[in-house]
Design a protein around this motif. Structure first.
Motif, short mmCIF file in Angstrom:
data_model
loop_
_atom_site.label_atom_id
_atom_site.label_comp_id
_atom_site.label_asym_id
_atom_site.label_seq_id
_atom_site.Cartn_x
_atom_site.Cartn_y
_atom_site.Cartn_z
N GLU A 12 0.26 -0.44 4.56
CA GLU A 12 0.94 0.83 4.23
C GLU A 12 2.18 0.68 3.35
O GLU A 12 2.34 1.47 2.40
CB GLU A 12 1.28 1.64 5.49
CG GLU A 12 0.07 2.34 6.12
CD GLU A 12 -0.82 1.37 6.89
OE1 GLU A 12 -0.40 0.22 7.12
OE2 GLU A 12 -1.94 1.76 7.25
N PRO A 13 3.08 -0.28 3.60
CA PRO A 13 4.28 -0.34 2.74
C PRO A 13 3.91 -0.56 1.27
O PRO A 13 4.53 0.03 0.38
CB PRO A 13 5.08 -1.53 3.29
CG PRO A 13 4.54 -1.77 4.66
CD PRO A 13 3.14 -1.29 4.68
N VAL A 14 2.90 -1.38 1.04
CA VAL A 14 2.51 -1.65 -0.36
C VAL A 14 1.78 -0.43 -0.93
O VAL A 14 1.94 -0.09 -2.10
CB VAL A 14 1.66 -2.94 -0.44
CG1 VAL A 14 1.35 -3.28 -1.90
CG2 VAL A 14 2.40 -4.10 0.21
N GLU A 15 1.04 0.26 -0.07
CA GLU A 15 0.39 1.50 -0.54
C GLU A 15 1.43 2.51 -1.00
O GLU A 15 1.24 3.18 -2.02
CB GLU A 15 -0.49 2.10 0.56
CG GLU A 15 -1.81 1.36 0.66
CD GLU A 15 -2.73 1.88 1.74
OE1 GLU A 15 -3.93 1.64 1.63
OE2 GLU A 15 -2.24 2.47 2.71
N ARG A 16 2.54 2.58 -0.29
CA ARG A 16 3.60 3.52 -0.71
C ARG A 16 4.14 3.12 -2.09
O ARG A 16 4.35 3.97 -2.95
CB ARG A 16 4.73 3.56 0.32
CG ARG A 16 4.38 4.42 1.54
CD ARG A 16 5.62 4.78 2.35
NE ARG A 16 6.22 3.61 2.99
CZ ARG A 16 5.82 3.10 4.16
NH1 ARG A 16 4.83 3.66 4.83
NH2 ARG A 16 6.40 2.04 4.67
N GLU A 17 4.29 1.80 -2.31
CA GLU A 17 4.81 1.35 -3.62
C GLU A 17 3.83 1.65 -4.74
O GLU A 17 4.22 2.08 -5.82
CB GLU A 17 5.06 -0.17 -3.60
CG GLU A 17 6.29 -0.54 -2.82
CD GLU A 17 6.71 -1.98 -3.09
OE1 GLU A 17 6.72 -2.40 -4.27
OE2 GLU A 17 7.02 -2.69 -2.12
N VAL A 18 2.54 1.42 -4.48
CA VAL A 18 1.53 1.66 -5.52
C VAL A 18 1.44 3.16 -5.80
O VAL A 18 1.36 3.59 -6.96
CB VAL A 18 0.16 1.07 -5.12
CG1 VAL A 18 -0.88 1.35 -6.20
CG2 VAL A 18 0.27 -0.42 -4.86
N ALA A 19 1.47 3.96 -4.73
CA ALA A 19 1.41 5.42 -4.91
C ALA A 19 2.59 5.89 -5.75
O ALA A 19 2.45 6.70 -6.67
CB ALA A 19 1.39 6.11 -3.55
#
Ligand SMILES: Cc1ncc(COP(=O)(O)O)c(C=O)c1O
Length: 371
Positions: free
Chosen positions: A58-65
């Motif tokens: 999730e933390p990396v998903e937030r960055e990519v989003a």
């Protein structure tokens, strides 16, 4: 007696020719010089403790989003785009459903669609491998549950107009539409900014090509927020490994690397297309990091060409068995020094095999103007 499901028993096996890949690898549309140095630096910092934990996506998903200008609820990181395709097939397809593809195209669509038990409907590309918008629209019916389109397409390099893709999505509200933008960085056209115009639109991006991370297996699936929870339910909570998650933010942060790499590839593409024109060989103008061209009239001659290139240290991909591609070879582009090497070897191989220039029957088929 134990027996696999019928859909799997009847699945054709797909063996990409990965063995003995020594030399300059221009056969799989990979980045031929490797990723940003800051990614390699991050890799060196990975510890035993990092590896001992289950990965947290999730933390990396937030960055990519955030990088893509999306809400995190619209995005799932996946084990390459291959997993994104697989998940969409698992989520929307079952026996008796129809899935549409335009051929020739990326082989894994068919494999995953068939493994879900769906009937795969192949729509031939229009003249000169253009996108057959009317052909796809006419094939939509109540059984159509998934339409997968690579844009730019592999192996042709052709790009479908955004308006045609949206019209198809709007004409099939009961189907999931996947626009696979694996080669987005090399062309710049995306449906991401228009995704809200149809509530059944999914877009896939990969970090295997321009970003040079094919070995890490990381991609992203973007879709409507009300559909993504279903797709996520079909995925493992640990589908993306910890090393890929650690490296991705570094890769995204170094956009200078991507910008310079893409500029070199576009330049190499123009050089290769120019050389093919000078040999009188038919090619298809590409919007991706590869070019498809017809080197011979028969599959046997294309195989001889591929073998001869390999003997001279360059791997290229024979695409003769793809629909409409008899005698065709696809070459991936690298930066300047790889292209110098490629053009030298190409010239020698063409001379060796006395490959005659064969002009297309129809002059309008000739690969279009150089970029
Ligand atoms: C159109 C297309 N989609 C997806 C992929 C696979 O991408 P990934 O490495 O992210 O699984 C490829 C690889 O060649 C491709 O050509």
């Amino acid at each position: 007696m134990l027996s696999p499901r019928e859909a799997i028993r009847t699945l054709p096996s797909y063996h990409p020719p990965l063995a003995r890949r020594t030399g300059l690898r221009l056969d799989f549309n990979e980045n031929t010089v490797g990723c940003s140095p800051s990614v390699v630096e991050r890799l060196r910092g990975i510890t035993a403790d990092d590896l001992a934990r289950y990965p947290e996506r999730e933390p990396v998903e937030r960055e990519v989003a955030n990088f893509l200008g999306l809400d995190p609820t619209e995005l799932l990181l996946t084990n390459g785009v291959d997993e994104a395709i697989h998940l969409l097939c698992q989520t929307y397809l079952g026996p008796g459903d129809e899935a549409l593809i335009v051929v020739p195209t990326y082989s894994m669509y068919r494999i995953y669609m068939m493994s879900a038990g769906a009937d795969v409907i192949s729509i031939p590309a229009a003249d000169n491998f253009q996108f057959p918008a009317a052909g796809v629209r006419n094939r939509i019916n109540p059984r159509t549950r998934l339409i997968a389109i690579a844009n730019p397409n592999n192996p042709t390099g052709s790009l479908a107009p955004a308006g045609d893709l949206l019209a198809i999505a709007q004409a099939a509200p009961h189907a999931a539409i996947l626009i696979d933008e694996a080669y987005f960085e090399f062309c710049g056209q995306t449906l991401l900014t228009r995704r809200r115009e149809s509530p059944n639109l999914f877009i896939a991006r990969t970090f295997s090509k321009a970003y040079g991370l094919a070995g890490l297996r990381i991609g992203a699936l973007i879709g409507p927020p009300d559909q993504m929870p279903a797709v996520c339910r079909a995925a493992s909570p640990y589908n993306v490994n910890a090393i890929a998650l650690a490296c991705l933010p570094e890769a995204l942060a170094d956009q200078t690397y991507i910008h310079n790499y893409v500029a070199e590839i576009r330049d190499s593409r123009a050089r290769l297309e120019h050389t093919l024109t000078s040999f009188g060989l038919k090619f298809w103008t590409s919007q991706a990091n590869f070019v498809l061209f017809r080197v011979a009239q028969t599959a046997a001659d294309a195989a001889a060409f591929t073998d001869r290139m390999r003997a001279r240290g360059i791997l290229v991909r024979d695409r003769s068995s793809d629909p409409g591609c008899a005698g065709c070879v696809r070459i991936t582009l690298g930066p300047r020094e790889h292209t110098d090497h490629l053009l030298r070897v190409l010239q020698e191989t063409i001379a060796d095999l006395s490959i005659a220039a064969h002009q297309p029957d129809n002059p309008s088929e000739q690969g279009a103007s150089l970029p």
